[in-house]
Design a protein around this motif. Structure first.
Motif, PDB file in Angstrom:
ATOM      1  N   VAL A  18       0.750  -1.049  -0.083  1.00  0.00           N
ATOM      2  CA  VAL A  18       0.105  -0.083   0.010  1.00  0.00           C
ATOM      3  C   VAL A  18       1.020   1.231   0.083  1.00  0.00           C
ATOM      4  O   VAL A  18       0.450   1.996  -0.764  1.00  0.00           O
ATOM      5  CB  VAL A  18      -0.960  -0.066   1.240  1.00  0.00           C
ATOM      6  N   ALA A  22       1.228   4.127  -2.880  1.00  0.00           N
ATOM      7  CA  ALA A  22       0.810   5.423  -2.490  1.00  0.00           C
ATOM      8  C   ALA A  22       2.004   6.379  -3.072  1.00  0.00           C
ATOM      9  O   ALA A  22       1.596   7.615  -3.428  1.00  0.00           O
ATOM     10  CB  ALA A  22       0.493   5.643  -1.096  1.00  0.00           C
ATOM     11  N   PRO A  28      -6.185   6.038  -3.077  1.00  0.00           N
ATOM     12  CA  PRO A  28      -6.652   4.819  -2.429  1.00  0.00           C
ATOM     13  C   PRO A  28      -7.494   4.001  -3.179  1.00  0.00           C
ATOM     14  O   PRO A  28      -7.204   2.649  -2.932  1.00  0.00           O
ATOM     15  CB  PRO A  28      -7.317   5.633  -1.379  1.00  0.00           C
ATOM     16  N   LEU A  39     -11.419  -0.761   0.445  1.00  0.00           N
ATOM     17  CA  LEU A  39     -10.968   0.615   0.499  1.00  0.00           C
ATOM     18  C   LEU A  39     -10.863   1.161   1.912  1.00  0.00           C
ATOM     19  O   LEU A  39      -9.887   1.706   2.208  1.00  0.00           O
ATOM     20  CB  LEU A  39     -11.915   1.523  -0.293  1.00  0.00           C
ATOM     21  N   VAL A  42      -7.391   0.038   3.031  1.00  0.00           N
ATOM     22  CA  VAL A  42      -6.262   0.710   2.464  1.00  0.00           C
ATOM     23  C   VAL A  42      -6.162   2.226   3.078  1.00  0.00           C
ATOM     24  O   VAL A  42      -5.112   2.732   3.469  1.00  0.00           O
ATOM     25  CB  VAL A  42      -6.534   0.896   0.867  1.00  0.00           C
ATOM     26  N   ARG A  43      -7.390   2.866   3.190  1.00  0.00           N
ATOM     27  CA  ARG A  43      -7.415   4.271   3.692  1.00  0.00           C
ATOM     28  C   ARG A  43      -6.814   4.122   5.381  1.00  0.00           C
ATOM     29  O   ARG A  43      -5.907   5.103   5.677  1.00  0.00           O
ATOM     30  CB  ARG A  43      -8.756   4.697   3.827  1.00  0.00           C
ATOM     31  N   LEU A  46      -2.881   3.812   4.997  1.00  0.00           N
ATOM     32  CA  LEU A  46      -2.371   5.152   4.520  1.00  0.00           C
ATOM     33  C   LEU A  46      -2.404   6.151   5.674  1.00  0.00           C
ATOM     34  O   LEU A  46      -1.474   6.834   5.967  1.00  0.00           O
ATOM     35  CB  LEU A  46      -3.182   5.614   3.281  1.00  0.00           C
ATOM     36  N   LEU A  53      -4.622  11.877   3.094  1.00  0.00           N
ATOM     37  CA  LEU A  53      -5.645  11.295   2.188  1.00  0.00           C
ATOM     38  C   LEU A  53      -6.261  12.364   1.451  1.00  0.00           C
ATOM     39  O   LEU A  53      -6.982  13.460   1.980  1.00  0.00           O
ATOM     40  CB  LEU A  53      -6.807  10.633   2.854  1.00  0.00           C
TER      41      LEU A  53
END
Length: 91
Positions: A18, A22, A28, A39, A42-43, A46, A53
């Motif tokens: 990830v 990024a 994302p 999702l 992943v968020r 991050l 974001l």
């Protein structure tokens, strides 16, 4: 002995992938699609790594409906929407 489990290894590998994607500039949604991961995960990865974001601006920004739209899309609400929500709550 405090060794890592297979699950922890899989999570660490996903988080590394990830982060790598990024850094390459993928949003994302594209990262989630490419990795086949939700999702939301992943968020979360991050955010844990300190990535800023992206937030879309919606037609409803600056209103409580705009605030809900941000959450619906898994985004951090913009300042205008946070202010509208705060005013609606009477703070």
């Amino acid at each position: 002995m405090t060794g890592r489990t297979g699950v922890q290894d899989a999570i660490a590998k996903r988080q590394i992938r990830v982060g790598d994607l990024a850094v390459q500039g993928l949003p994302p949604q594209a990262i989630a699609s490419r990795l086949g991961a939700p999702l939301r995960i992943v968020r979360s990865d991050l955010e844990a790594m300190g990535f800023e974001l992206p937030t879309r601006h919606h037609r409803q920004c600056g209103s409580t409906h705009g605030y809900r739209q941000h959450h619906k899309f898994g985004e951090k609400p913009c300042d205008a929407c946070r202010d509208a929500k705060r005013k609606a709550r009477g703070r």
